[in-house]
Design a protein around this motif. Sequence first.
Motif, PDB file in Angstrom:
ATOM      1  N   ASN A 123      -1.595  -1.949  14.714  1.00  0.00           N
ATOM      2  CA  ASN A 123      -2.082  -2.499  13.459  1.00  0.00           C
ATOM      3  C   ASN A 123      -1.011  -3.354  12.812  1.00  0.00           C
ATOM      4  O   ASN A 123       0.064  -2.872  12.461  1.00  0.00           O
ATOM      5  CB  ASN A 123      -2.482  -1.359  12.522  1.00  0.00           C
ATOM      6  CG  ASN A 123      -3.052  -1.866  11.212  1.00  0.00           C
ATOM      7  OD1 ASN A 123      -3.371  -3.038  11.074  1.00  0.00           O
ATOM      8  ND2 ASN A 123      -3.172  -0.964  10.249  1.00  0.00           N
ATOM      9  N   ILE A 124      -1.307  -4.661  12.620  1.00  0.00           N
ATOM     10  CA  ILE A 124      -0.347  -5.556  11.969  1.00  0.00           C
ATOM     11  C   ILE A 124      -0.783  -5.901  10.554  1.00  0.00           C
ATOM     12  O   ILE A 124      -0.064  -6.609   9.847  1.00  0.00           O
ATOM     13  CB  ILE A 124      -0.158  -6.852  12.778  1.00  0.00           C
ATOM     14  CG1 ILE A 124      -1.457  -7.649  12.829  1.00  0.00           C
ATOM     15  CG2 ILE A 124       0.367  -6.545  14.172  1.00  0.00           C
ATOM     16  CD1 ILE A 124      -1.278  -9.048  13.409  1.00  0.00           C
ATOM     17  N   ASP A 125      -1.943  -5.401  10.135  1.00  0.00           N
ATOM     18  CA  ASP A 125      -2.495  -5.807   8.845  1.00  0.00           C
ATOM     19  C   ASP A 125      -1.617  -5.397   7.660  1.00  0.00           C
ATOM     20  O   ASP A 125      -1.642  -6.039   6.614  1.00  0.00           O
ATOM     21  CB  ASP A 125      -3.902  -5.206   8.658  1.00  0.00           C
ATOM     22  CG  ASP A 125      -4.912  -5.796   9.632  1.00  0.00           C
ATOM     23  OD1 ASP A 125      -4.620  -6.881  10.170  1.00  0.00           O
ATOM     24  OD2 ASP A 125      -5.952  -5.166   9.860  1.00  0.00           O
ATOM     25  N   GLU A 126      -0.868  -4.313   7.805  1.00  0.00           N
ATOM     26  CA  GLU A 126      -0.069  -3.814   6.684  1.00  0.00           C
ATOM     27  C   GLU A 126       1.379  -4.276   6.757  1.00  0.00           C
ATOM     28  O   GLU A 126       2.276  -3.667   6.169  1.00  0.00           O
ATOM     29  CB  GLU A 126      -0.154  -2.290   6.646  1.00  0.00           C
ATOM     30  CG  GLU A 126      -1.579  -1.794   6.424  1.00  0.00           C
ATOM     31  CD  GLU A 126      -1.698  -0.280   6.473  1.00  0.00           C
ATOM     32  OE1 GLU A 126      -0.652   0.368   6.635  1.00  0.00           O
ATOM     33  OE2 GLU A 126      -2.810   0.228   6.319  1.00  0.00           O
ATOM     34  N   SER A 127       1.623  -5.351   7.447  1.00  0.00           N
ATOM     35  CA  SER A 127       2.972  -5.886   7.573  1.00  0.00           C
ATOM     36  C   SER A 127       3.473  -6.445   6.245  1.00  0.00           C
ATOM     37  O   SER A 127       2.689  -6.818   5.368  1.00  0.00           O
ATOM     38  CB  SER A 127       3.006  -6.997   8.628  1.00  0.00           C
ATOM     39  OG  SER A 127       2.625  -6.503   9.891  1.00  0.00           O
ATOM     40  N   LYS A 153      -4.430  -7.899   4.223  1.00  0.00           N
ATOM     41  CA  LYS A 153      -3.818  -6.660   3.738  1.00  0.00           C
ATOM     42  C   LYS A 153      -2.290  -6.720   3.743  1.00  0.00           C
ATOM     43  O   LYS A 153      -1.626  -5.734   3.467  1.00  0.00           O
ATOM     44  CB  LYS A 153      -4.270  -5.486   4.608  1.00  0.00           C
ATOM     45  CG  LYS A 153      -5.754  -5.168   4.488  1.00  0.00           C
ATOM     46  CD  LYS A 153      -6.120  -3.957   5.337  1.00  0.00           C
ATOM     47  CE  LYS A 153      -7.593  -3.636   5.223  1.00  0.00           C
ATOM     48  NZ  LYS A 153      -7.972  -2.463   6.058  1.00  0.00           N
ATOM     49  N   TYR A 154      -1.749  -7.888   4.053  1.00  0.00           N
ATOM     50  CA  TYR A 154      -0.299  -8.010   4.094  1.00  0.00           C
ATOM     51  C   TYR A 154       0.300  -7.708   2.715  1.00  0.00           C
ATOM     52  O   TYR A 154      -0.290  -8.036   1.673  1.00  0.00           O
ATOM     53  CB  TYR A 154       0.121  -9.432   4.488  1.00  0.00           C
ATOM     54  CG  TYR A 154      -0.395  -9.906   5.826  1.00  0.00           C
ATOM     55  CD1 TYR A 154      -0.405  -9.048   6.937  1.00  0.00           C
ATOM     56  CD2 TYR A 154      -0.863 -11.210   5.985  1.00  0.00           C
ATOM     57  CE1 TYR A 154      -0.876  -9.500   8.163  1.00  0.00           C
ATOM     58  CE2 TYR A 154      -1.328 -11.666   7.207  1.00  0.00           C
ATOM     59  CZ  TYR A 154      -1.341 -10.796   8.292  1.00  0.00           C
ATOM     60  OH  TYR A 154      -1.807 -11.238   9.501  1.00  0.00           O
ATOM     61  N   GLU A 171      14.578  -4.547   0.770  1.00  0.00           N
ATOM     62  CA  GLU A 171      13.270  -4.573   1.433  1.00  0.00           C
ATOM     63  C   GLU A 171      13.461  -4.868   2.926  1.00  0.00           C
ATOM     64  O   GLU A 171      14.479  -5.397   3.339  1.00  0.00           O
ATOM     65  CB  GLU A 171      12.376  -5.640   0.812  1.00  0.00           C
ATOM     66  CG  GLU A 171      12.123  -5.466  -0.672  1.00  0.00           C
ATOM     67  CD  GLU A 171      11.251  -4.252  -0.977  1.00  0.00           C
ATOM     68  OE1 GLU A 171      10.558  -3.776  -0.047  1.00  0.00           O
ATOM     69  OE2 GLU A 171      11.244  -3.798  -2.130  1.00  0.00           O
ATOM     70  N   SER A 172      12.451  -4.521   3.710  1.00  0.00           N
ATOM     71  CA  SER A 172      12.518  -4.758   5.162  1.00  0.00           C
ATOM     72  C   SER A 172      11.282  -5.529   5.613  1.00  0.00           C
ATOM     73  O   SER A 172      10.344  -4.949   6.179  1.00  0.00           O
ATOM     74  CB  SER A 172      12.617  -3.425   5.904  1.00  0.00           C
ATOM     75  OG  SER A 172      13.781  -2.723   5.535  1.00  0.00           O
ATOM     76  N   PRO A 173      11.255  -6.818   5.375  1.00  0.00           N
ATOM     77  CA  PRO A 173      10.082  -7.604   5.778  1.00  0.00           C
ATOM     78  C   PRO A 173       9.937  -7.684   7.294  1.00  0.00           C
ATOM     79  O   PRO A 173      10.925  -7.628   8.026  1.00  0.00           O
ATOM     80  CB  PRO A 173      10.352  -8.992   5.182  1.00  0.00           C
ATOM     81  CG  PRO A 173      11.837  -9.052   5.035  1.00  0.00           C
ATOM     82  CD  PRO A 173      12.284  -7.653   4.729  1.00  0.00           C
TER      83      PRO A 173
END
Length: 344
Positions: free
Chosen positions: A2-6, A29-30, A48-50
Amino acid sequence: MNIDESIILVVDDNPANLNVLFDIFGDMKYDVLFASDGESCLRLVETESPDLILLDVMMPGIDGFETCRRLKAKERTKDIPVMFMTALSETVDKVRGLEAGAVDYITKPIQPEEVLARVKTHLTLRKMYRMLQDREVHLSALVEEKTRMVTNVTMTLVNALESANKLNDSDTGNHIKRVGEYAAFLAEQYGCDVDFVKRIRLYAPLHDVGKVGLPDRILRKPGQFTKEEFVEMQQHVVFGASLLSGDGLDEMAQNIALYHHERWDGSGYVHQLVGEQIPLEARIVAVADVFDALVTERVYKPAFSNEKATQIIAADAGKHFDPAIVDIFLAYQEEMFTIKMSLQ
């Protein structure tokens, strides 16, 4: 996957561009973070850790190229993929960005479909990279645990088999420990890699495990062997190799047991190998084993002095021993004697 919550960090000094990107990512959802310049970006990534950074090139203060270089220079942020956003279209500018560490370019004016497609591609690659990292860490932990288990089992085997020998030699336990340390030290000075040194330290103590296959009349005899008894005694290397053979067992252990009584000139036993036909680990253990036997008191002999032992080994270079290993032994006599004293 799942990459949507990146987490995406957008860095641009133009509010209009920020609004366009906000609208593009609005239905996704990013988790989108914003910074207006390079310095703000560098401060933000400290906390933060983008998963991805979209970075404008032309900004006040430090430009995008320098910001990217600084991101790539830090351990915490070096693996975060950076995509440049720029109106610069010259090849030289794109090359400059890639050399700074960027993975891709988005050309202004921004096209929503292009941005989403490229972002999804690089987020997917980022997630896959992290999965591979996690797998490597997991596999490394499994290997370390397996190595610890093999080490513990091997040392238990050493102690059990040496105890089973029932030799009239109260120093057997420390003898095998010293041989392991001597061998590891000589191997390290010879230039062997870390893995080889670790393994020879582990397996050198097994050099005489085959003695469990010899009868007490051979093991406990205080005097010289008859010709027939000497031939019988030689079989301990064959017994040892047999004990240490089989799937899953390191060949080094078998080589040490089978070949540590071979001689450089071919006069050893039981295969009469010559020179480098003898595996390196066995050539090293041969020196370590004989050195310790010379300087240690046994029921059948007194301990020789360090000087006498050194003379004997030096005289046998090119005959009993590999000359290169003897050279190392002679160059590091003091260290060898220190190992002996530490394991009395």
